[in-house]
Design a protein around this motif. Structure first.
Motif, PDB file in Angstrom:
ATOM      1  N   TYR A   1      41.911  13.244  36.041  1.00 55.88           N
ATOM      2  CA  TYR A   1      40.647  13.003  35.366  1.00 55.88           C
ATOM      3  C   TYR A   1      39.769  12.084  36.194  1.00 55.88           C
TER       4      TYR A   1
ATOM      5  N   TYR B   1      38.286  15.984  32.450  1.00 52.46           N
ATOM      6  CA  TYR B   1      39.716  16.263  32.595  1.00 52.46           C
ATOM      7  C   TYR B   1      39.884  17.623  33.269  1.00 52.46           C
TER       8      TYR B   1
ATOM      9  N   ILE C   1      42.145  20.497  33.402  1.00 51.94           N
ATOM     10  CA  ILE C   1      43.267  21.053  32.649  1.00 51.94           C
ATOM     11  C   ILE C   1      44.292  21.704  33.575  1.00 51.94           C
ATOM     12  N   LYS C   2      43.822  22.478  34.565  1.00 52.43           N
ATOM     13  CA  LYS C   2      44.753  23.142  35.478  1.00 52.43           C
ATOM     14  C   LYS C   2      45.557  22.117  36.287  1.00 52.43           C
TER      15      LYS C   2
ATOM     16  N   ASP D   1      37.856  24.598  31.577  1.00 53.21           N
ATOM     17  CA  ASP D   1      38.999  24.199  32.407  1.00 53.21           C
ATOM     18  C   ASP D   1      38.818  22.775  32.916  1.00 53.21           C
ATOM     19  N   LYS D   2      37.562  22.313  32.946  1.00 47.61           N
ATOM     20  CA  LYS D   2      37.261  20.928  33.311  1.00 47.61           C
ATOM     21  C   LYS D   2      36.221  20.384  32.328  1.00 47.61           C
TER      22      LYS D   2
END
Length: 231
Positions: free
Chosen positions: A99, A128, A130-131, A175-176
């Motif tokens: 992050y 954040y 996620i991947k 995803d972010k």
């Protein structure tokens, strides 16, 4: 730093602060039957491009405590924890950028005795990945299974989230996810009038604001409930 007087400090500034450390995971047992190989240390790293601290005033309260005394409740302007600002924070686990935060602000300069009369906290562009987080989890699972991080047919998948789900998240920019939040507190120690407000948002998808405008007991009303000689 400048303007340091005992436990008071006018201002301090830091640029390019970074940390890098290895933390043992405690996973694996080479003496077990069958043996479970010890896993590598977890690599934790991160940093802040810029940080500042302003208006810290703790010398008055420290003086009372150093003498073994509790500050009298009549000392209204007792302390200030200061104004903190941090820009471009980032945090990684095993090389994965988990992050980042564009800017964080905490303002805790206004107090009446030990009770805050004004507080402000906010963070912008809290992102954040996620991947990256899922890849880190997969790395830990592979390490726990004794499989190499670069892949093994018997090892867990590269990511706990199926690729199809990640594609959907990426398509919608989730995803972010990037978030912002803010919190405010104002309290009048004489009248008890109070305002509490906050906000939270996810870029392009969600934002809500809350606000309370009312009152709480004033300082004297609460103070009178505490037995005399408390200090």
């Amino acid at each position: 730093a400048r303007g340091m007087r005992g436990s008071d400090m006018d201002a301090a500034f830091i640029r390019g602060m970074a940390f890098d450390m290895n933390a043992p995971t405690g996973m694996g047992d080479p003496t077990a039957a069958p043996a479970m190989p010890a896993t590598p240390d977890m690599k934790i790293a991160g940093g802040i491009d810029y940080a500042s601290m302003e208006g810290i005033k703790l010398d008055k309260v420290a003086g009372y405590l150093a003498k073994g005394e509790w500050p009298p409740r009549t000392v209204a302007n007792l302390m200030s924890y200061g104004l903190f600002t941090m820009k471009n924070q980032h945090f990684t686990l095993n090389g994965h950028n988990i992050y980042s935060v564009g800017e964080t602000t905490i303002d805790a300069r206004k107090w009446h005795w030990f009770v805050p009369t004004k507080l402000r906290m906010s963070a912008n562009d809290v992102t954040y990945d996620i991947k990256a987080l899922m890849d880190f989890v997969a790395d830990m699972e592979r390490a726990a299974a004794g499989a190499p991080a670069d892949g093994d047919p018997a090892a867990p998948p590269a990511s706990p989230i199926p690729p199809e789900i990640m594609q959907i998240l990426a398509k919608y920019g989730l995803d972010k996810p990037s978030m912002d939040y803010a919190f405010g507190w104002d309290w009048n120690p004489t009248s008890g009038a109070a305002v509490i407000d906050g906000a939270f948002g996810v870029d392009k998808y969600l934002r809500f604001d809350i606000k309370y405008n009312g009152g709480f007991p004033n300082f004297k009303g609460v103070s009178d409930l505490i037995p005399g000689g408390f200090e």
